[in-house]
Scaffold this motif. Structure first.
Motif, PDB file in Angstrom:
ATOM      1  N   LEU A 124     -58.042 -17.693  50.454  1.00 13.42           N
ATOM      2  CA  LEU A 124     -57.774 -18.621  49.359  1.00 13.42           C
ATOM      3  C   LEU A 124     -58.059 -17.966  48.019  1.00 13.42           C
ATOM      4  O   LEU A 124     -57.238 -18.050  47.084  1.00 13.42           O
ATOM      5  CB  LEU A 124     -58.629 -19.879  49.528  1.00 13.42           C
ATOM      6  CG  LEU A 124     -58.516 -20.907  48.404  1.00 13.42           C
ATOM      7  CD1 LEU A 124     -57.169 -21.613  48.455  1.00 13.42           C
ATOM      8  CD2 LEU A 124     -59.653 -21.923  48.484  1.00 13.42           C
ATOM      9  N   CYS A 147     -59.375 -24.545  54.868  1.00 11.86           N
ATOM     10  CA  CYS A 147     -58.753 -24.339  53.559  1.00 11.86           C
ATOM     11  C   CYS A 147     -57.266 -24.679  53.511  1.00 11.86           C
ATOM     12  O   CYS A 147     -56.650 -24.580  52.446  1.00 11.86           O
ATOM     13  CB  CYS A 147     -58.960 -22.907  53.042  1.00 11.86           C
ATOM     14  SG  CYS A 147     -60.690 -22.523  52.687  1.00 11.86           S
ATOM     15  N   ASP A 188     -55.458 -25.592  49.883  1.00 10.61           N
ATOM     16  CA  ASP A 188     -54.215 -24.968  49.436  1.00 10.61           C
ATOM     17  C   ASP A 188     -53.116 -26.004  49.199  1.00 10.61           C
ATOM     18  O   ASP A 188     -52.410 -25.955  48.186  1.00 10.61           O
ATOM     19  CB  ASP A 188     -53.761 -23.943  50.472  1.00 10.61           C
ATOM     20  CG  ASP A 188     -52.374 -23.398  50.206  1.00 10.61           C
ATOM     21  OD1 ASP A 188     -52.240 -22.496  49.352  1.00 10.61           O
ATOM     22  OD2 ASP A 188     -51.407 -23.885  50.848  1.00 10.61           O
ATOM     23  N   SER A 197     -55.409 -15.665  46.842  1.00  9.58           N
ATOM     24  CA  SER A 197     -54.046 -16.184  46.829  1.00  9.58           C
ATOM     25  C   SER A 197     -53.541 -16.453  45.415  1.00  9.58           C
ATOM     26  O   SER A 197     -54.315 -16.775  44.509  1.00  9.58           O
ATOM     27  CB  SER A 197     -53.974 -17.479  47.644  1.00  9.58           C
ATOM     28  OG  SER A 197     -54.613 -18.542  46.952  1.00  9.58           O
ATOM     29  N   TYR A 206     -53.499 -19.866  56.948  1.00  9.01           N
ATOM     30  CA  TYR A 206     -54.886 -20.300  57.111  1.00  9.01           C
ATOM     31  C   TYR A 206     -55.079 -20.805  58.540  1.00  9.01           C
ATOM     32  O   TYR A 206     -54.160 -21.321  59.159  1.00  9.01           O
ATOM     33  CB  TYR A 206     -55.224 -21.416  56.127  1.00  9.01           C
ATOM     34  CG  TYR A 206     -55.161 -20.991  54.684  1.00  9.01           C
ATOM     35  CD1 TYR A 206     -56.247 -20.394  54.058  1.00  9.01           C
ATOM     36  CD2 TYR A 206     -54.000 -21.193  53.932  1.00  9.01           C
ATOM     37  CE1 TYR A 206     -56.193 -19.997  52.731  1.00  9.01           C
ATOM     38  CE2 TYR A 206     -53.930 -20.799  52.604  1.00  9.01           C
ATOM     39  CZ  TYR A 206     -55.030 -20.202  52.014  1.00  9.01           C
ATOM     40  OH  TYR A 206     -54.964 -19.814  50.697  1.00  9.01           O
ATOM     41  N   ASP A 241     -49.815 -24.230  54.660  1.00  6.51           N
ATOM     42  CA  ASP A 241     -49.641 -22.780  54.765  1.00  6.51           C
ATOM     43  C   ASP A 241     -50.300 -22.331  56.068  1.00  6.51           C
ATOM     44  O   ASP A 241     -51.521 -22.392  56.215  1.00  6.51           O
ATOM     45  CB  ASP A 241     -50.296 -22.091  53.565  1.00  6.51           C
ATOM     46  CG  ASP A 241     -50.074 -20.575  53.565  1.00  6.51           C
ATOM     47  OD1 ASP A 241     -49.695 -20.019  54.623  1.00  6.51           O
ATOM     48  OD2 ASP A 241     -50.300 -19.958  52.518  1.00  6.51           O
ATOM     49  N   VAL A 274     -51.899 -19.029  44.568  1.00  4.65           N
ATOM     50  CA  VAL A 274     -52.128 -20.453  44.324  1.00  4.65           C
ATOM     51  C   VAL A 274     -53.493 -20.656  43.673  1.00  4.65           C
ATOM     52  O   VAL A 274     -53.620 -21.371  42.672  1.00  4.65           O
ATOM     53  CB  VAL A 274     -52.029 -21.257  45.638  1.00  4.65           C
ATOM     54  CG1 VAL A 274     -52.509 -22.697  45.436  1.00  4.65           C
ATOM     55  CG2 VAL A 274     -50.605 -21.251  46.169  1.00  4.65           C
ATOM     56  N   TYR A 275     -54.516 -20.030  44.235  1.00  5.43           N
ATOM     57  CA  TYR A 275     -55.864 -20.190  43.686  1.00  5.43           C
ATOM     58  C   TYR A 275     -55.948 -19.587  42.287  1.00  5.43           C
ATOM     59  O   TYR A 275     -56.555 -20.180  41.382  1.00  5.43           O
ATOM     60  CB  TYR A 275     -56.889 -19.532  44.600  1.00  5.43           C
ATOM     61  CG  TYR A 275     -58.309 -19.659  44.097  1.00  5.43           C
ATOM     62  CD1 TYR A 275     -59.049 -20.813  44.337  1.00  5.43           C
ATOM     63  CD2 TYR A 275     -58.893 -18.632  43.356  1.00  5.43           C
ATOM     64  CE1 TYR A 275     -60.337 -20.937  43.850  1.00  5.43           C
ATOM     65  CE2 TYR A 275     -60.189 -18.752  42.876  1.00  5.43           C
ATOM     66  CZ  TYR A 275     -60.904 -19.902  43.130  1.00  5.43           C
ATOM     67  OH  TYR A 275     -62.177 -20.030  42.646  1.00  5.43           O
ATOM     68  N   ARG A 314     -51.424 -26.744  45.530  1.00  5.96           N
ATOM     69  CA  ARG A 314     -49.984 -26.606  45.316  1.00  5.96           C
ATOM     70  C   ARG A 314     -49.376 -27.903  44.792  1.00  5.96           C
ATOM     71  O   ARG A 314     -48.491 -27.884  43.936  1.00  5.96           O
ATOM     72  CB  ARG A 314     -49.294 -26.154  46.607  1.00  5.96           C
ATOM     73  CG  ARG A 314     -49.548 -24.694  46.938  1.00  5.96           C
ATOM     74  CD  ARG A 314     -48.700 -24.211  48.100  1.00  5.96           C
ATOM     75  NE  ARG A 314     -49.184 -24.678  49.386  1.00  5.96           N
ATOM     76  CZ  ARG A 314     -48.500 -25.429  50.230  1.00  5.96           C
ATOM     77  NH1 ARG A 314     -47.273 -25.835  49.916  1.00  5.96           N
ATOM     78  NH2 ARG A 314     -49.005 -25.786  51.392  1.00  5.96           N
TER      79      ARG A 314
END
Length: 282
Positions: free
Chosen positions: A256, A208, A212, A259, A204, A201, A261-262, A216
């Motif tokens: 992060l 990080c 990430d 996000s 960033y 991604d 994702v987190y 994912r």
């Protein structure tokens, strides 16, 4: 994986080096290495020489991205294709590797830091470990054990980086009990996995991106696989003594933690005991 199964896989991937390409891809064991230099000319030349001397049977191509103006190491007939790319302006970690690997046709891709020192050929083992879980279409990322110059194990395997986990590690010296992500100093992924994840991604910058990517992968049901190989990497965290890098690090952590994702990864964390936590998955 026991030693016999690992050696069988290693033998299989080595035998496939001369196999015909399929669907426009290189043979199954072909590997492209993405290496980014930020003025690390001496380190880059040493690493290229090590790859040439130890890994000529594993590495098909090296994409060297010069993120800053510097000379190109052209004083050697490399046993692999050396693809040198120059940036007109500096780019971030993820953007550089994404650009380097966007046209890859090799079956496996490797992200490699210039400050890694090889202790032998790790790539055959990394390919074999990744291949073990990719044969049925599974997503996988393989990584080596990282040690420093005196053989001490480096903390490259990490748990979900919550604020509490960071506090425990930084101020109380607690070690990680579970592995939700690994640093990207040296990782190998099947090209199919890299394409599925669409690389790093690029939102960033310098920090990080690897967290990430691994989260994912895990959320998609993929595996982080430690290969039975070692590399030397005693990376000094620049954010501990450089204010600019510290700002990038804090900014990336805040991104992060905000996000999706987190949030998804945090919601899937399962408590197996009072301390050990891991993302639910296969």
């Amino acid at each position: 994986m026991d030693n016999r199964r690992f050696m069988a896989l290693l033998s299989f991937t080595s035998q496939q080096a001369g196999a015909p390409a399929r669907d426009g891809l290189e043979p199954v064991s072909s590997l492209v290495v993405s290496l980014v230099s930020h003025g690390h000319g001496i380190l880059v030349k040493r690493l290229l020489q090590q790859i040439a001397e130890m890994c000529s049977n594993s590495v098909t191509r090296v994409v060297l991205t010069l993120n800053l103006p510097e000379s190109v190491p052209l004083d050697c007939n490399w046993p692999f294709v050396l693809d040198v790319r120059r940036n007109s302006r500096p780019r971030g970690f993820g953007a550089n590797h994404n650009s380097a690997l966007e046209d890859a046709t090799e079956s496996f891709v490797c992200v490699l830091n210039p400050d890694v020192v090889l202790l032998g050929d790790p790539f055959g083992g990394l390919i074999a470990s990744a291949h073990q879980f990719a044969v049925d279409g599974g997503l996988t990322l393989s990584y080596p054990l990282q040690v420093d110059a005196v053989g001490r194990i480096q903390h490259s395997e990490r748990a979900l980086p919550s604020p509490w986990a960071l506090f425990l590690r930084r101020f109380l010296g607690r070690t990680e009990l579970k592995v939700e992500w690994v640093n990207a100093a040296c990782v190998v992924l099947p090209l199919t996995t890299w394409r599925h994840l669409q690389g790093f991604d690029e939102a960033y910058h310098m920090y990080c991106e690897d967290v990430d990517l691994c989260l994912r992968l895990r959320l998609a049901g993929g595996r982080l696989v430690k290969a039975p190989v070692q590399v030397l990497h005693a990376g000094a965290r620049a954010s501990s003594h450089n204010w600019r890098h510290l700002c990038w690090h804090v900014s990336s952590l805040l991104r992060l933690w905000r996000s999706p994702v987190y949030r998804c990864a945090r919601n899937l964390v399962t408590v197996t005991d009072t301390e050990a936590r891991t993302i639910a998955g296969p």
